[in-house]
Design a protein around this motif. Structure first.
Motif, PDB file in Angstrom:
ATOM      1  N   UNK A 301       1.547  -0.988   0.185  1.00 44.82           N
ATOM      2  CA  UNK A 301       0.179  -0.500  -0.354  1.00 44.82           C
ATOM      3  C   UNK A 301       1.484   1.292  -0.110  1.00 44.82           C
ATOM      4  N   UNK A 302       0.574   2.063   0.053  1.00 47.89           N
ATOM      5  CA  UNK A 302       0.856   3.766  -0.015  1.00 47.89           C
ATOM      6  C   UNK A 302       1.384   3.757   1.405  1.00 47.89           C
ATOM      7  N   UNK A 303       2.681   4.238   1.183  1.00 48.97           N
ATOM      8  CA  UNK A 303       3.981   4.741   2.166  1.00 48.97           C
ATOM      9  C   UNK A 303       4.348   6.143   2.779  1.00 48.97           C
ATOM     10  N   UNK A 304       4.445   6.067   4.016  1.00 45.74           N
ATOM     11  CA  UNK A 304       5.116   7.044   4.471  1.00 45.74           C
ATOM     12  C   UNK A 304       3.684   8.906   4.032  1.00 45.74           C
ATOM     13  N   UNK A 305       2.484   8.071   4.048  1.00 43.39           N
ATOM     14  CA  UNK A 305       1.672   9.427   3.404  1.00 43.39           C
ATOM     15  C   UNK A 305       0.463   9.227   4.514  1.00 43.39           C
ATOM     16  N   UNK A 306      -0.231   9.916   4.520  1.00 43.32           N
ATOM     17  CA  UNK A 306      -0.127  11.069   5.040  1.00 43.32           C
ATOM     18  C   UNK A 306       0.812  11.636   5.570  1.00 43.32           C
ATOM     19  N   UNK A 307       2.038  12.346   5.560  1.00 43.28           N
ATOM     20  CA  UNK A 307       2.799  13.200   6.343  1.00 43.28           C
ATOM     21  C   UNK A 307       3.020  13.104   7.628  1.00 43.28           C
ATOM     22  N   UNK A 308       1.012  13.362   7.988  1.00 42.39           N
ATOM     23  CA  UNK A 308       1.066  14.214   9.479  1.00 42.39           C
ATOM     24  C   UNK A 308       1.379  12.510  10.640  1.00 42.39           C
ATOM     25  N   UNK A 309       1.194  11.458   9.893  1.00 44.16           N
ATOM     26  CA  UNK A 309       1.298  10.455  11.009  1.00 44.16           C
ATOM     27  C   UNK A 309       3.015   9.839  10.514  1.00 44.16           C
ATOM     28  N   UNK A 310       3.340   9.659  11.735  1.00 38.30           N
ATOM     29  CA  UNK A 310       4.820   9.057  11.191  1.00 38.30           C
ATOM     30  C   UNK A 310       4.279   7.710  10.987  1.00 38.30           C
ATOM     31  N   UNK A 311       5.534   6.849   9.993  1.00 38.31           N
ATOM     32  CA  UNK A 311       5.984   5.522   9.417  1.00 38.31           C
ATOM     33  C   UNK A 311       4.190   4.907   9.020  1.00 38.31           C
ATOM     34  N   UNK A 312       3.258   5.744   8.461  1.00 36.25           N
ATOM     35  CA  UNK A 312       2.008   5.374   7.657  1.00 36.25           C
ATOM     36  C   UNK A 312       2.778   4.566   6.946  1.00 36.25           C
TER      37      UNK A 312
END
Length: 376
Positions: A301-312
């Motif tokens: 899946x999309x990683x490190x996004x959204x930017x407001x969540x660490x290790x997303x």
């Protein structure tokens, strides 16, 4: 062909709650730019030349601030509150006569519906601004609620994401734009109109922002989306949205057994999990988990996004995945969580089944090789 285009304009207007639609933009980001250009033209026609700023939430897609900048606006960030939604008080504090509008995705990139959307719309409109809807997440609410009824003035759609056509990257794409009646005059020329029993291109639109693409959009993509909408009908479109929401919440409930879910409540079509637990225990990152997923046959899946969540890890199953496929994904994620606990090196050195394993991503970004060379 002209009748199809005319009918498609009307169908998308009905689905979004807009009054007029152009099918001309070639993809989502292109539609975004077209919509913001319409906003700019509207203010300039009213001699509101002091409206030089566009508001964008900190959870927004990256194309939002990029688009605003390209069209000539300065970007004003709006904070999220502790629930992952637009901070209404922060929005109010930054609202002023220089604000042209607010770009907003609803549900947002955390998969959360903006519960105060009508209050947000009122704040923007009372200050003379316009509300722009990033349609990337419309598939979560289509057939259930409409941007036009929420208070939005402009909307762009991604036919590739919402109505089954190929993604822009594998293209071609299509990014229609809908507007309320007070913005209809500014849409690109031409629009398809019906005169008697004939369908014609209307170029007599003196306030128009002009043409944004040769020909009239990517016609083949529009035909596919048109067929999809007719095949599903009103009930089917609503069902597709409900299936997307059901799939996302099923995954959320199961994945939180092994992964941190920062906003653990009813989501729409997507949600964000993180590798916080794995990071704290053994230094296993989101990127490691994404790499390891490929060994189990899943595109990460999309990683490190959204930017407001660490290790997303932003997980969006959509309406098309079967229960069996979802369970296979859950099983893979559970196994990776177990590996991270007991054999972290298996995850941190993944992938193991790919022709190319770990690449030097910093070097690749700074010194890209963009053409083939015969070094034999």
């Amino acid at each position: 062909a002209m009748e199809l285009l005319y009918n498609m304009q009307n169908l998308l207007a009905e689905i979004t709650g807009m009054d007029a639609v152009t099918l001309q933009p070639a993809a989502g980001a292109h539609g975004e730019m077209t919509g913001v250009m319409v906003i700019k033209a509207y203010h300039q026609h009213r001699n509101d030349h002091h409206r030089t700023k566009m508001m964008v939430p900190d959870s927004a897609h990256g194309t939002n601030p990029a688009t605003a900048n390209v069209v000539g606006f300065d970007v004003v960030g709006v904070k999220s509150n502790s629930r992952g939604l637009v901070d209404l008080e922060d929005l109010k504090s930054k609202m002023g006569p220089e604000i042209a509008g607010l770009m907003l995705t609803n549900p947002n990139t955390l998969g959360l519906f903006e519960e105060e959307i009508q209050d947000i719309a009122a704040v923007v409109h009372e200050a003379g601004g316009l509300l722009y809807y990033d349609g990337a997440n419309l598939n979560a609410v289509m057939g259930i609620s409409r941007p036009g009824d929420m208070g939005f003035d402009v909307v762009h759609l991604n036919l590739h994401k919402t109505f089954s056509t190929p993604h822009g990257g594998g293209g071609p794409g299509s990014g229609p734009v809908g507007v309320k009646s007070h913005l209809a005059d500014y849409l690109p020329v031409p629009l398809v109109v019906k005169e008697g029993d004939k369908y014609v291109f209307d170029y007599n639109r003196p306030k128009s922002i002009g043409k944004v693409k040769n020909f009239y959009g990517n016609f083949g993509v529009i035909v596919k989306a048109y067929a999809y909408i007719l095949a599903l009908g009103a009930d089917g479109i609503k069902d597709a949205a409900q299936q997307a929401v059901l799939s996302a919440n099923y995954l959320r409930q199961e994945l939180k057994k092994d992964y941190h879910v920062p906003f653990d409540r009813l989501c729409k079509h997507e949600f964000v999990a993180t590798a916080k637990t794995q990071m704290d225990e053994n230094g296993v990152t989101t990127l490691d988990i994404a790499k390891r997923l490929t060994d189990y046959g899943f595109h990460p899946p999309t990683v490190y996004f959204p930017l407001i969540v660490k290790e997303a890890l932003m997980i969006e199953p959509t309406e098309t995945e079967t229960r069996e496929r979802l369970d296979d994904f859950l099983q893979a994620m559970s196994r990776i969580a177990e590996e991270a606990r007991n054999h972290p090196e298996t995850v941190t050195t993944a992938p193991h089944n790919a022709v190319i394993t770990r690449v030097d991503e910093v070097t690749a970004a700074r010194n890209p090789i963009v053409k083939w060379e015969d070094n034999s």
